[in-house]
Design a protein around this motif. Structure first.
Motif, mmCIF file in Angstrom:
data_model
loop_
_atom_site.group_PDB
_atom_site.id
_atom_site.type_symbol
_atom_site.label_atom_id
_atom_site.label_comp_id
_atom_site.label_asym_id
_atom_site.label_seq_id
_atom_site.Cartn_x
_atom_site.Cartn_y
_atom_site.Cartn_z
ATOM 1 N N MET A 1 -38.613 -44.603 -12.070
ATOM 2 C CA MET A 1 -39.179 -45.667 -12.881
ATOM 3 C C MET A 1 -38.558 -45.594 -14.276
ATOM 4 S SD MET A 1 -43.151 -46.687 -13.853
ATOM 5 C CE MET A 1 -43.781 -45.734 -12.556
ATOM 6 N N THR A 2 -38.314 -46.767 -14.842
ATOM 7 C CA THR A 2 -37.755 -46.832 -16.190
ATOM 8 C C THR A 2 -38.852 -46.572 -17.218
ATOM 9 O OG1 THR A 2 -38.142 -49.202 -16.297
ATOM 10 C CG2 THR A 2 -35.987 -48.495 -15.491
ATOM 11 N N ALA A 3 -38.451 -46.436 -18.468
ATOM 12 C CA ALA A 3 -39.427 -46.242 -19.547
ATOM 13 C C ALA A 3 -40.337 -47.467 -19.634
ATOM 14 C CB ALA A 3 -38.697 -46.026 -20.868
ATOM 15 N N THR A 4 -41.567 -47.228 -19.997
ATOM 16 C CA THR A 4 -42.538 -48.305 -20.115
ATOM 17 C C THR A 4 -42.249 -49.137 -21.357
ATOM 18 O OG1 THR A 4 -44.192 -46.927 -19.032
ATOM 19 C CG2 THR A 4 -45.000 -48.810 -20.282
ATOM 20 N N VAL A 5 -42.166 -50.465 -21.168
ATOM 21 C CA VAL A 5 -41.954 -51.387 -22.277
ATOM 22 C C VAL A 5 -43.294 -51.626 -22.950
ATOM 23 C CG1 VAL A 5 -41.257 -53.724 -22.913
ATOM 24 C CG2 VAL A 5 -39.989 -52.479 -21.151
ATOM 25 N N LYS A 6 -43.305 -51.542 -24.275
ATOM 26 C CA LYS A 6 -44.542 -51.734 -25.042
ATOM 27 C C LYS A 6 -44.590 -53.150 -25.619
ATOM 28 C CE LYS A 6 -45.236 -46.877 -26.150
ATOM 29 N NZ LYS A 6 -44.562 -46.452 -24.965
ATOM 30 N N TYR A 7 -45.750 -53.742 -25.567
ATOM 31 C CA TYR A 7 -45.970 -55.107 -26.041
ATOM 32 C C TYR A 7 -45.500 -55.285 -27.483
ATOM 33 C CZ TYR A 7 -48.604 -59.344 -27.255
ATOM 34 O OH TYR A 7 -48.970 -60.595 -27.684
ATOM 35 N N ASP A 8 -45.810 -54.312 -28.344
ATOM 36 C CA ASP A 8 -45.461 -54.417 -29.758
ATOM 37 C C ASP A 8 -43.955 -54.353 -30.018
ATOM 38 O OD1 ASP A 8 -48.140 -54.617 -30.379
ATOM 39 O OD2 ASP A 8 -48.359 -52.477 -30.816
ATOM 40 N N ASP A 73 -39.427 -53.375 -12.759
ATOM 41 C CA ASP A 73 -38.525 -52.306 -13.218
ATOM 42 C C ASP A 73 -38.392 -52.359 -14.736
ATOM 43 O OD1 ASP A 73 -38.080 -51.450 -10.622
ATOM 44 O OD2 ASP A 73 -36.021 -52.222 -10.509
ATOM 45 N N TRP A 74 -38.243 -53.562 -15.290
ATOM 46 C CA TRP A 74 -38.130 -53.718 -16.741
ATOM 47 C C TRP A 74 -39.403 -53.239 -17.437
ATOM 48 C CZ3 TRP A 74 -41.001 -57.506 -19.606
ATOM 49 C CH2 TRP A 74 -40.714 -57.514 -20.984
ATOM 50 N N ALA A 75 -40.550 -53.649 -16.928
ATOM 51 C CA ALA A 75 -41.825 -53.285 -17.556
ATOM 52 C C ALA A 75 -42.126 -51.793 -17.405
ATOM 53 C CB ALA A 75 -42.960 -54.105 -16.949
ATOM 54 N N GLY A 76 -41.549 -51.161 -16.389
ATOM 55 C CA GLY A 76 -41.805 -49.742 -16.152
ATOM 56 C C GLY A 76 -43.113 -49.493 -15.431
ATOM 57 N N ASP A 77 -43.663 -50.535 -14.800
ATOM 58 C CA ASP A 77 -44.958 -50.404 -14.123
ATOM 59 C C ASP A 77 -45.000 -51.395 -12.964
ATOM 60 O OD1 ASP A 77 -47.600 -50.346 -13.304
ATOM 61 O OD2 ASP A 77 -48.426 -50.990 -15.224
ATOM 62 N N PRO A 78 -45.067 -50.914 -11.729
ATOM 63 C CA PRO A 78 -45.106 -51.824 -10.591
ATOM 64 C C PRO A 78 -46.360 -52.698 -10.550
ATOM 65 C CG PRO A 78 -45.295 -49.542 -9.857
ATOM 66 C CD PRO A 78 -45.050 -49.511 -11.329
ATOM 67 N N GLY A 79 -47.383 -52.333 -11.300
ATOM 68 C CA GLY A 79 -48.606 -53.130 -11.340
ATOM 69 C C GLY A 79 -48.671 -54.099 -12.514
ATOM 70 N N ALA A 80 -47.574 -54.241 -13.248
ATOM 71 C CA ALA A 80 -47.582 -55.050 -14.465
ATOM 72 C C ALA A 80 -47.542 -56.554 -14.208
ATOM 73 C CB ALA A 80 -46.395 -54.659 -15.358
ATOM 74 N N LEU A 132 -32.902 -69.215 -7.479
ATOM 75 C CA LEU A 132 -34.299 -69.463 -7.818
ATOM 76 C C LEU A 132 -34.322 -70.363 -9.042
ATOM 77 C CD1 LEU A 132 -35.848 -65.870 -7.574
ATOM 78 C CD2 LEU A 132 -35.855 -67.636 -5.813
ATOM 79 N N SER A 133 -35.236 -71.325 -9.053
ATOM 80 C CA SER A 133 -35.411 -72.148 -10.249
ATOM 81 C C SER A 133 -36.880 -72.113 -10.636
ATOM 82 C CB SER A 133 -34.928 -73.576 -10.012
ATOM 83 O OG SER A 133 -35.681 -74.198 -9.015
ATOM 84 N N LYS A 134 -37.142 -72.488 -11.864
ATOM 85 C CA LYS A 134 -38.510 -72.458 -12.392
ATOM 86 C C LYS A 134 -39.177 -71.096 -12.127
ATOM 87 C CE LYS A 134 -39.072 -77.375 -12.246
ATOM 88 N NZ LYS A 134 -39.980 -78.485 -12.173
ATOM 89 N N ALA A 135 -38.373 -70.047 -12.202
ATOM 90 C CA ALA A 135 -38.887 -68.695 -11.968
ATOM 91 C C ALA A 135 -39.533 -68.195 -13.246
ATOM 92 C CB ALA A 135 -37.747 -67.764 -11.537
ATOM 93 N N ARG A 136 -40.799 -67.826 -13.133
ATOM 94 C CA ARG A 136 -41.597 -67.453 -14.305
ATOM 95 C C ARG A 136 -42.551 -66.347 -13.912
ATOM 96 N NH1 ARG A 136 -46.655 -68.819 -15.819
ATOM 97 N NH2 ARG A 136 -47.106 -69.148 -17.997
ATOM 98 N N ALA A 137 -42.650 -65.342 -14.768
ATOM 99 C CA ALA A 137 -43.567 -64.238 -14.516
ATOM 100 C C ALA A 137 -44.418 -63.984 -15.760
ATOM 101 C CB ALA A 137 -42.784 -62.972 -14.173
ATOM 102 N N VAL A 138 -45.674 -63.690 -15.541
ATOM 103 C CA VAL A 138 -46.551 -63.217 -16.616
ATOM 104 C C VAL A 138 -46.718 -61.717 -16.361
ATOM 105 C CG1 VAL A 138 -48.811 -63.358 -17.718
ATOM 106 C CG2 VAL A 138 -47.723 -65.446 -16.823
ATOM 107 N N VAL A 139 -46.412 -60.934 -17.388
ATOM 108 C CA VAL A 139 -46.378 -59.483 -17.259
ATOM 109 C C VAL A 139 -47.284 -58.860 -18.308
ATOM 110 C CG1 VAL A 139 -44.835 -57.490 -17.211
ATOM 111 C CG2 VAL A 139 -43.955 -59.739 -16.579
ATOM 112 N N ARG A 140 -48.114 -57.903 -17.893
ATOM 113 C CA ARG A 140 -48.950 -57.162 -18.849
ATOM 114 C C ARG A 140 -48.218 -55.873 -19.200
ATOM 115 N NH1 ARG A 140 -53.699 -57.633 -16.800
ATOM 116 N NH2 ARG A 140 -54.396 -59.182 -18.300
ATOM 117 N N LEU A 141 -47.914 -55.725 -20.489
ATOM 118 C CA LEU A 141 -47.190 -54.564 -20.978
ATOM 119 C C LEU A 141 -48.146 -53.535 -21.583
ATOM 120 C CD1 LEU A 141 -44.215 -56.428 -22.704
ATOM 121 C CD2 LEU A 141 -44.270 -55.412 -20.410
ATOM 122 N N ALA A 142 -47.630 -52.337 -21.725
ATOM 123 C CA ALA A 142 -48.414 -51.246 -22.312
ATOM 124 C C ALA A 142 -48.691 -51.530 -23.775
ATOM 125 C CB ALA A 142 -47.650 -49.928 -22.173
#
Length: 142
Positions: A1-8, A73-80, A132-142
């Protein structure tokens, strides 16, 4: 897993570096077993070409899953991943050779929301085609 991306540490307009996901026919056979989608266009070249396709094509949901994997992978959390949607705009043609096909996924943070969530616009390509078009994700970061 990559480093966790922080919201701030994330800003709107921030680009997420692209990642490549190689696809071989064996991946499609394994995906068929996991998903229950055994349509022969995803594993049998003779059948795929008989129905007018250029060759075996990847499952749309397999392609969508690779873009989802990119985000987690970018967020660092499979549940994000909080919300995710795409439209299928082109096929991923998977030739029967050692190289297979490549799906390249990149993203841009479009917006920061409340509750540590961000909206990410995704681009997924295979060869010259946007798959893929109109591809959009909402992600909850640390």
């Amino acid at each position: 897993m990559t480093a966790t991306v922080k919201y701030d540490e994330v800003e709107a307009g921030q680009e997420i570096p692209p990642a490549e996901y190689r696809v071989h026919r064996v991946d499609l056979v394994m995906y068929a077993g996991a998903s229950g989608d055994f349509n022969p266009i995803h594993w049998n070249a003779r059948h795929a070409m008989a129905v007018g396709l250029p060759d075996v094509i990847a499952h749309g949901m397999y392609t969508m899953a690779q873009a989802g994997r990119f985000v987690t992978d970018w967020a660092g959390d499979p549940g994000a991943l909080v919300d995710y949607g795409v439209r299928f705009s082109s096929m991923v043609v998977v030739p029967d050779n050692d190289e297979g096909a490549v799906i390249t996924v990149s993203g841009v943070v479009q917006e920061k929301l409340a509750d540590n969530r961000v909206v990410v616009a995704l681009t997924a390509r295979s060869g010259d085609a946007r798959v893929l078009s109109k591809a959009r994700a909402v992600v909850r970061l640390a």
